[in-house]
Design a protein around this motif. Structure first.
Motif, PDB file in Angstrom:
ATOM      1  N   ARG A 234      -9.656   3.940  -3.559  1.00 17.93           N
ATOM      2  CA  ARG A 234      -8.701   4.224  -2.585  1.00 17.93           C
ATOM      3  C   ARG A 234      -7.643   5.191  -3.281  1.00 17.93           C
ATOM      4  O   ARG A 234      -6.718   4.523  -4.247  1.00 17.93           O
ATOM      5  CB  ARG A 234      -8.121   3.117  -1.788  1.00 17.93           C
ATOM      6  N   VAL A 235      -7.266   6.197  -2.952  1.00 18.52           N
ATOM      7  CA  VAL A 235      -6.181   7.278  -3.582  1.00 18.52           C
ATOM      8  C   VAL A 235      -4.899   7.167  -2.371  1.00 18.52           C
ATOM      9  O   VAL A 235      -5.179   7.494  -1.514  1.00 18.52           O
ATOM     10  CB  VAL A 235      -6.684   8.707  -3.678  1.00 18.52           C
ATOM     11  N   GLU A 236      -4.016   6.624  -3.234  1.00 18.66           N
ATOM     12  CA  GLU A 236      -2.794   6.733  -2.424  1.00 18.66           C
ATOM     13  C   GLU A 236      -1.449   7.458  -3.154  1.00 18.66           C
ATOM     14  O   GLU A 236      -1.631   7.542  -4.358  1.00 18.66           O
ATOM     15  CB  GLU A 236      -2.204   5.183  -2.368  1.00 18.66           C
ATOM     16  N   ALA A 237      -0.858   7.928  -2.267  1.00 16.79           N
ATOM     17  CA  ALA A 237       0.401   8.903  -2.611  1.00 16.79           C
ATOM     18  C   ALA A 237       1.615   7.718  -2.801  1.00 16.79           C
ATOM     19  O   ALA A 237       1.889   6.789  -1.897  1.00 16.79           O
ATOM     20  CB  ALA A 237       1.018   9.897  -1.697  1.00 16.79           C
ATOM     21  N   VAL A 238       2.346   7.729  -3.890  1.00 19.46           N
ATOM     22  CA  VAL A 238       3.350   6.784  -4.380  1.00 19.46           C
ATOM     23  C   VAL A 238       4.478   7.653  -4.863  1.00 19.46           C
ATOM     24  O   VAL A 238       4.223   8.748  -5.100  1.00 19.46           O
ATOM     25  CB  VAL A 238       2.931   5.715  -5.364  1.00 19.46           C
TER      26      VAL A 238
ATOM     27  N   HIS B 138       6.425   9.869  -7.243  1.00 17.39           N
ATOM     28  CA  HIS B 138       6.302  10.504  -8.305  1.00 17.39           C
ATOM     29  C   HIS B 138       4.884  10.448  -8.944  1.00 17.39           C
ATOM     30  O   HIS B 138       4.407  10.765 -10.051  1.00 17.39           O
ATOM     31  CB  HIS B 138       7.127  10.003  -9.456  1.00 17.39           C
ATOM     32  N   GLY B 139       3.794  10.269  -8.175  1.00 16.76           N
ATOM     33  CA  GLY B 139       2.439  10.073  -8.495  1.00 16.76           C
ATOM     34  C   GLY B 139       1.467   9.721  -7.485  1.00 16.76           C
ATOM     35  O   GLY B 139       1.741   9.885  -6.145  1.00 16.76           O
ATOM     36  N   ILE B 140       0.318   9.571  -7.827  1.00 13.76           N
ATOM     37  CA  ILE B 140      -0.697   8.768  -7.067  1.00 13.76           C
ATOM     38  C   ILE B 140      -1.300   7.635  -7.646  1.00 13.76           C
ATOM     39  O   ILE B 140      -1.027   7.561  -8.865  1.00 13.76           O
ATOM     40  CB  ILE B 140      -1.991   9.807  -6.596  1.00 13.76           C
ATOM     41  N   ARG B 141      -1.627   6.783  -6.729  1.00 13.05           N
ATOM     42  CA  ARG B 141      -2.321   5.380  -7.481  1.00 13.05           C
ATOM     43  C   ARG B 141      -3.637   5.323  -7.046  1.00 13.05           C
ATOM     44  O   ARG B 141      -4.099   5.571  -5.796  1.00 13.05           O
ATOM     45  CB  ARG B 141      -1.487   4.208  -6.852  1.00 13.05           C
ATOM     46  N   LEU B 142      -4.684   4.946  -7.954  1.00  8.28           N
ATOM     47  CA  LEU B 142      -6.010   4.836  -7.866  1.00  8.28           C
ATOM     48  C   LEU B 142      -6.322   3.487  -7.707  1.00  8.28           C
ATOM     49  O   LEU B 142      -6.287   2.651  -8.676  1.00  8.28           O
ATOM     50  CB  LEU B 142      -6.687   5.511  -9.110  1.00  8.28           C
ATOM     51  N   ARG B 143      -6.843   3.002  -6.666  1.00  8.64           N
ATOM     52  CA  ARG B 143      -7.160   1.595  -6.346  1.00  8.64           C
ATOM     53  C   ARG B 143      -8.574   1.553  -6.580  1.00  8.64           C
ATOM     54  O   ARG B 143      -9.426   1.950  -5.883  1.00  8.64           O
ATOM     55  CB  ARG B 143      -6.827   0.920  -5.135  1.00  8.64           C
ATOM     56  N   LEU B 144      -9.008   0.625  -7.561  1.00  6.24           N
ATOM     57  CA  LEU B 144     -10.375   0.866  -7.887  1.00  6.24           C
ATOM     58  C   LEU B 144     -11.061  -0.771  -7.618  1.00  6.24           C
ATOM     59  O   LEU B 144     -10.326  -1.711  -7.568  1.00  6.24           O
ATOM     60  CB  LEU B 144     -10.324   0.827  -9.546  1.00  6.24           C
ATOM     61  N   SER B 145     -12.316  -0.801  -7.365  1.00 10.28           N
ATOM     62  CA  SER B 145     -13.204  -1.756  -6.908  1.00 10.28           C
ATOM     63  C   SER B 145     -13.333  -2.717  -8.214  1.00 10.28           C
ATOM     64  O   SER B 145     -13.813  -2.665  -9.064  1.00 10.28           O
ATOM     65  CB  SER B 145     -14.465  -1.437  -6.517  1.00 10.28           C
ATOM     66  N   GLY B 146     -12.368  -4.087  -8.097  1.00  7.67           N
ATOM     67  CA  GLY B 146     -12.458  -5.207  -9.114  1.00  7.67           C
ATOM     68  C   GLY B 146     -12.164  -4.763 -10.558  1.00  7.67           C
ATOM     69  O   GLY B 146     -12.257  -5.367 -11.563  1.00  7.67           O
TER      70      GLY B 146
ATOM     71  N   GLU C 124      -8.234  -2.860 -12.756  1.00  8.57           N
ATOM     72  CA  GLU C 124      -6.987  -2.642 -12.338  1.00  8.57           C
ATOM     73  C   GLU C 124      -6.660  -1.282 -11.835  1.00  8.57           C
ATOM     74  O   GLU C 124      -7.380  -0.296 -12.090  1.00  8.57           O
ATOM     75  CB  GLU C 124      -6.127  -2.885 -13.756  1.00  8.57           C
ATOM     76  N   ASP C 125      -5.388  -1.053 -10.960  1.00  9.81           N
ATOM     77  CA  ASP C 125      -5.154   0.101 -10.375  1.00  9.81           C
ATOM     78  C   ASP C 125      -4.691   1.263 -11.707  1.00  9.81           C
ATOM     79  O   ASP C 125      -4.219   0.686 -12.719  1.00  9.81           O
ATOM     80  CB  ASP C 125      -3.882  -0.070  -9.641  1.00  9.81           C
ATOM     81  N   ARG C 126      -4.932   2.272 -11.459  1.00 12.85           N
ATOM     82  CA  ARG C 126      -4.575   3.535 -12.398  1.00 12.85           C
ATOM     83  C   ARG C 126      -3.393   4.157 -11.594  1.00 12.85           C
ATOM     84  O   ARG C 126      -3.666   4.550 -10.659  1.00 12.85           O
ATOM     85  CB  ARG C 126      -5.837   4.184 -12.529  1.00 12.85           C
ATOM     86  N   HIS C 127      -2.490   4.710 -12.184  1.00 16.09           N
ATOM     87  CA  HIS C 127      -1.283   5.603 -11.844  1.00 16.09           C
ATOM     88  C   HIS C 127      -1.326   6.704 -12.839  1.00 16.09           C
ATOM     89  O   HIS C 127      -1.402   6.850 -13.761  1.00 16.09           O
ATOM     90  CB  HIS C 127       0.018   4.815 -12.039  1.00 16.09           C
ATOM     91  N   CYS C 128      -1.334   8.036 -11.778  1.00 15.26           N
ATOM     92  CA  CYS C 128      -1.382   9.267 -12.720  1.00 15.26           C
ATOM     93  C   CYS C 128      -0.123   9.971 -12.096  1.00 15.26           C
ATOM     94  O   CYS C 128       0.062  10.003 -10.675  1.00 15.26           O
ATOM     95  CB  CYS C 128      -2.627   9.985 -12.111  1.00 15.26           C
ATOM     96  N   ARG C 129       0.604  10.465 -12.851  1.00 15.79           N
ATOM     97  CA  ARG C 129       1.785  11.284 -12.364  1.00 15.79           C
ATOM     98  C   ARG C 129       1.560  12.647 -11.759  1.00 15.79           C
ATOM     99  O   ARG C 129       0.473  13.477 -11.873  1.00 15.79           O
ATOM    100  CB  ARG C 129       2.690  11.615 -13.660  1.00 15.79           C
TER     101      ARG C 129
ATOM    102  N   LEU D 267       1.054  -1.172  -0.141  1.00 16.52           N
ATOM    103  CA  LEU D 267      -0.019  -0.016  -0.049  1.00 16.52           C
ATOM    104  C   LEU D 267       0.638   1.138   0.227  1.00 16.52           C
ATOM    105  O   LEU D 267       1.837   1.223   0.592  1.00 16.52           O
ATOM    106  CB  LEU D 267      -0.897  -0.027   1.279  1.00 16.52           C
ATOM    107  N   GLY D 268       0.598   2.144  -0.680  1.00 20.42           N
ATOM    108  CA  GLY D 268       1.045   3.582  -0.824  1.00 20.42           C
ATOM    109  C   GLY D 268       0.467   4.286   0.594  1.00 20.42           C
ATOM    110  O   GLY D 268      -0.336   3.990   1.416  1.00 20.42           O
ATOM    111  N   THR D 269       0.786   5.374   0.761  1.00 21.22           N
ATOM    112  CA  THR D 269       0.039   6.580   1.867  1.00 21.22           C
ATOM    113  C   THR D 269      -1.142   6.802   1.209  1.00 21.22           C
ATOM    114  O   THR D 269      -1.435   7.474   0.500  1.00 21.22           O
ATOM    115  CB  THR D 269       1.015   7.752   1.978  1.00 21.22           C
TER     116      THR D 269
END
Length: 363
Positions: A215-219, A221-229, A231-236, A115-117
């Motif tokens: 679930r929006v996480e800080a990783v 160089h970006g953020i990660r969007l963890r979605l229900s069912g 694939e996760d999406r990464h945004c810079r 998990l990210g922050t």
């Protein structure tokens, strides 16, 4: 001079538990009007008899009652108010059940991934709508933004501020500024601020909308969007510094003209306008949408206008986008003269606000 038995807004705020800014907002929406306003200074004063209404209003907002529901409860009798409260609590319980189901899907999808922050957990459809609304104010979404300038690259991004109680999304192309505040299902583990690449967010919106919870996480160089069912999406996250929009908001001058007008009617009038820079003429008789060189004709719209008569001109691309993204059937225009930013917000919901710059008549 105000009645000596009246309280200034600061004292009333302390006794009611509402902030001064909240009292101004509830006055603008008509839910809690001051007992008296000093015509010379504009200072607002409240009567002790208004404390009960103010306290009830605050308690209703503390249980996430929307403004329309607050107004209905305050205007209702005892039995009707109880029914409205029961309906609101039932809706909250339904949302909580949906959140639990979404959490189960997320736990299953997470597996052993690190998990990210945590920035926030938000409802996917609500987040998707807010991202689309606010991103209309980015430089890439308008014809006026200087997207060719590398120093202005950050104007294509969405500025995110996550705190203990809310997530605020802001975008600007320096001609228009949109901001919306979301109440998360779960708040941040720590405060986080950054400007997220607008293109990455646009590409993720469809999946976000289909996810019950995100679930929006800080990783790094970006953020990660963890979605229900899904694939996760990464945004810079963009490295450039976002414009100091809070100083702009704090420096706005007093509103001199205010108009409440039906959103659909205003959009239709703009659609029928033949030019690229419509003029709004506001008076006690309503709002008229005109061409710059036509003082007599145009489309007249019923509107509740208070304050000074005003004639103001806009770029069509700026004004139409600001009005079209407003929430609800009516919009509230707060104007400060022909050369100052105009605030456009929903008449019954203040969580999406757009500032729009007019243009001069010799533009």
């Amino acid at each position: 001079m105000p009645n000596s038995e009246l309280m200034p807004i600061g004292a009333f705020a302390l006794r009611s538990g509402l902030t001064s800014s909240a009292l101004r907002f509830y006055a603008d929406t008509g839910l809690l009007l001051p007992a008296e306003v000093d015509p010379a200074t504009g200072y607002r004063y409240y009567d002790a008899d208004q404390l009960e209404r103010a306290t009830t209003l605050r308690r209703l907002r503390e249980i996430a009652m929307p403004l329309a529901g607050v107004g209905a409860v305050l205007a209702a009798g005892t039995e009707e108010a109880a029914r409205l409260l029961d309906e609101h609590v039932a809706k909250i319980e339904e949302d909580a059940a949906a959140a639990r189901r979404g959490a189960a899907v997320i736990r299953s999808a997470l597996g052993g991934d690190t998990l990210g922050t945590l920035i926030a957990v938000l409802k996917g459809p609500v987040l998707a709508e807010a991202v689309e609304q606010v991103l209309t104010a980015t430089a890439t979404a308008t014809a006026t933004g200087p997207t060719h300038d590398p120093a202005s690259a950050v104007l294509a991004g969405l500025h995110v501020e996550a705190g203990d109680e809310a997530v605020t999304l802001t975008a600007t192309d320096r001609y228009r500024l949109s901001t919306r505040t979301l109440v998360p299902v779960r708040t941040a583990e720590q405060a986080w601020t950054g400007t997220v690449d607008g293109t990455d967010l646009r590409n993720a919106v469809a999946d976000v909308r289909r996810s019950a919870l995100v679930r929006v996480e800080a990783v790094p160089h970006g953020i990660r969007l963890r979605l229900s069912g899904r694939e996760d999406r990464h945004c810079r996250v963009m490295p450039e510094e976002f414009p100091d929009h809070r100083s702009l908001l704090a420096s706005l001058s007093e509103v001199t003209t205010r108009a409440a007008v039906a959103k659909g009617a205003l959009l239709r009038a703009l659609e029928e306008h033949p030019g690229e820079r419509p003029v709004l003429r506001l008076s006690g008789r309503g709002v008229r949408v005109q061409a710059p060189d036509d003082e007599l004709s145009g489309i007249r719209l019923p509107a509740a206008v208070t304050g000074e008569d005003l004639r103001i001109r806009f770029e069509m691309t700026t004004l139409y986008a600001a009005v079209s993204t407003a929430i609800g059937p009516d919009v509230l225009l707060d104007l400060r003269g022909p050369h100052q930013p105009v605030t456009i917000r929903s008449a019954d919901r203040g969580d999406l606000t757009t500032l729009t710059m007019p243009v001069t008549f010799d533009h």
